[in-house]
Design an enzyme around this catalytic site. Structure first.
Site, PDB file in Angstrom:
ATOM      1  CG  HIS A 154      -0.384  -0.178   2.531  1.00 25.87           C
ATOM      2  ND1 HIS A 154       0.812  -0.830   2.773  1.00 25.87           N
ATOM      3  CD2 HIS A 154      -0.832   0.214   3.755  1.00 25.87           C
ATOM      4  CE1 HIS A 154       1.067  -0.841   4.072  1.00 25.87           C
ATOM      5  NE2 HIS A 154       0.083  -0.201   4.678  1.00 25.87           N
ATOM      6  CE1 TYR A 155       5.527   5.549   2.595  1.00 23.67           C
ATOM      7  CE2 TYR A 155       7.124   4.248   1.353  1.00 23.67           C
ATOM      8  CZ  TYR A 155       6.778   5.414   2.009  1.00 23.67           C
ATOM      9  OH  TYR A 155       7.678   6.450   2.068  1.00 23.67           O
TER      10      TYR A 155
END
Length: 245
Positions: A154-155
């Site tokens: 997600h990052y």
């Protein structure tokens, strides 16, 4: 430092810690007028305010949740009222996250994407009409966006989104003379050892061509370059500030 940004009107998001703080102070020492945002840490905001005051800067600190339209408009309104327009926008706000992909919840996905990507959209759109001809927008991404990072899908996704955001917006705002660029830091010591276990910090240091981890000031230097006159023909690009890792 010479006052290369004397009188320039600068807006910085997520300015009370790490890269944001170093960038705000660098602009202040270069003569800029600053509106900077923070979300909740009043003590860090007070500390930044004291440092900006000591640097002789004209500034205003704005508390706002920039993952919301309301918060972005609050910041944009404060910038217009205090500065009368915007010459430089630094979209620095961001959060990190470490979780295996199989256990990545929707809540955690949206938390990271909202802070790292959606906030840049909301803030930039909110100040769009205030951007002066020839203004500069500098987004803060991450070098892992180009490589990927385990336990950080997600990052990595959120920071990769900023690459496309930057390149597309540069083409859309180019006719107004507005430049849009991205700084992609590597592992940066916003805290000792970058908050990593000592063995991992040592391993990453060994993998870096310059033999050290980055500092917030290293990143701030790239931001000021992109925001300044010497980068007048630079737009739509990504500059990696990662020490050659």
């Amino acid at each position: 430092m010479t006052e290369a940004f004397a009188g320039r009107r600068v807006v910085i998001t997520g300015a009370t810690r790490g890269i944001g703080r170093a960038t705000a102070l660098a602009f202040a020492r270069a003569g800029a007028r600053i509106v900077a945002s923070y979300r909740s840490d009043g003590e860090q905001a007070k500390a930044l305010g004291a440092e900006l005051e000591a640097a002789g800067a004209e500034f205003e600190l704005v508390q706002a949740d920039l993952t919301t339209r309301e918060g972005a408009r609050l910041l944009a309104g404060a910038a217009l009222e205090r500065l009368g327009g915007v010459d430089v926008l630094v979209n620095n706000l961001g959060v990190d996250g470490h979780v295996p992909f199989g256990k990545l919840s929707e809540e955690e996905w949206h938390r990271v994407l909202d802070h790292n990507a959606t906030s840049a959209y909301l803030v930039t759109q909110s100040v769009l009409d205030s951007l002066a001809p020839g203004a500069s927008v500098v987004n803060i991404g991450a070098s892992v966006a180009l490589r990927g990072r385990p336990l950080g899908v997600h990052y990595s996704t959120s920071k990769a989104a900023l690459v496309g955001f930057t390149r597309a917006l540069a083409k859309e705002l180019g006719p107004r003379g507005i430049r849009v660029n991205l700084v992609a830091p590597g592992v940066t010591e916003t805290e000792p050892g970058a908050g990593l276990p000592p063995q991992l910090a040592a391993k990453l240091t060994a993998l870096t061509a310059l033999g050290r981890l980055g500092t917030p000031e290293d990143v701030a230097g790239a931001v000021l370059y992109l925001a300044g006159d010497t980068a007048a023909y630079v737009t739509g690009t990504t500059i990696e500030v990662d020490g050659g890792i």
